[in-house]
Design an enzyme around this catalytic site. Sequence first.
Site, PDB file in Angstrom:
ATOM      1  N   TYR A  70      22.032  54.193  22.079  1.00 38.78           N
ATOM      2  CA  TYR A  70      23.066  54.795  21.244  1.00 38.78           C
ATOM      3  C   TYR A  70      23.339  56.251  21.620  1.00 38.78           C
ATOM      4  CZ  TYR A  70      23.855  50.818  18.217  1.00 38.78           C
ATOM      5  OH  TYR A  70      24.236  49.582  17.746  1.00 38.78           O
ATOM      6  N   VAL A 105      33.237  53.334  15.825  1.00 43.23           N
ATOM      7  CA  VAL A 105      32.116  54.233  15.517  1.00 43.23           C
ATOM      8  C   VAL A 105      32.257  55.558  16.258  1.00 43.23           C
ATOM      9  CG1 VAL A 105      30.525  52.361  14.947  1.00 43.23           C
ATOM     10  CG2 VAL A 105      30.652  53.169  17.317  1.00 43.23           C
ATOM     11  N   HIS A 121      32.208  50.535  10.040  1.00 45.43           N
ATOM     12  CA  HIS A 121      31.019  50.168  10.807  1.00 45.43           C
ATOM     13  C   HIS A 121      30.138  51.366  11.127  1.00 45.43           C
ATOM     14  CE1 HIS A 121      33.380  46.365  12.227  1.00 45.43           C
ATOM     15  NE2 HIS A 121      32.920  46.263  10.989  1.00 45.43           N
ATOM     16  N   GLY A 197      44.986  47.484  17.256  1.00 39.19           N
ATOM     17  CA  GLY A 197      43.910  47.292  18.216  1.00 39.19           C
ATOM     18  C   GLY A 197      42.703  46.559  17.691  1.00 39.19           C
ATOM     19  N   THR A 198      42.876  45.646  16.765  1.00 42.78           N
ATOM     20  CA  THR A 198      41.739  44.864  16.279  1.00 42.78           C
ATOM     21  C   THR A 198      41.861  43.430  16.768  1.00 42.78           C
ATOM     22  OG1 THR A 198      42.649  43.967  14.221  1.00 42.78           O
ATOM     23  CG2 THR A 198      41.873  46.247  14.165  1.00 42.78           C
TER      24      THR A 198
END
Length: 257
Positions: A70, A105, A121, A197-198
């Site tokens: 991450y 994110v 998210h 954009g999903t």
Amino acid sequence: MGGADLDPAIAALVDGADWVTVCTGAGMSAESNVPTFRDAETGLWERFDPTELATPGAWSDDPALVWAWYQWRARLVRGAEPNAGHRALAQWAERRTLMVVTQNVDDLHERAGSAVTAHLHGSLFAPRCSHCDTPYSGTDANPDTATETLRVEPPACPRCLSPVRPGVVWFGEPLPQDAWERAADAAAGCDLLIVVGTSGLVYPAAALPERALAAGTPVIEINPDPTPLSSSVTHFMQTTAGRGLPALLDHVQATDN
């Protein structure tokens, strides 16, 4: 696609919307060269499956591995810049009530100047304690200082000394209740919902446009490729975020002037 090329029916919806809510997904940041979650990783991380690292089980098994991954992802985002779509939303919000609900994110909406209503998210830049949920702001969580290594020990929470975890929602975890409630309220109260954009496949976020349509709220989808949602929306704009959103903004600016 300029403002003059805008479908008159879409233009009419934009004209009549005092409150617009925009729901964004990975495609929103694609033109900023932010790799989507499921894109093949490169270099150090190419042998890892992201869907296996983004789980509570992976964290339990090897928190240093997950933390390093991450940190690497966050550093990639730090090297990206908001695109024309991000900037268009920030400018639109200077003229009308516009709320952003995102599944992303990254922090590109914020860096473009938008106040994000809900990060459904979570965020790469909001680490928190894995035990007591206390937000963590130590300099050792700064992705600019992350090293190219497969394992980085996560910092300790200053309150309870438990490991600090990434501030994202992993597979198998529920969405943050407060973020979901803000998103649901933003979608329920608006005059126009725009989905950008999903994939239209990730629930419960995918339920927001479905609820809006059921309530009679018009929904515009912007995506370069059709999705499962496309046949149901009020209007489908087959284009990218970086082209479609500036076209809508151009119309708003021309109308206001």
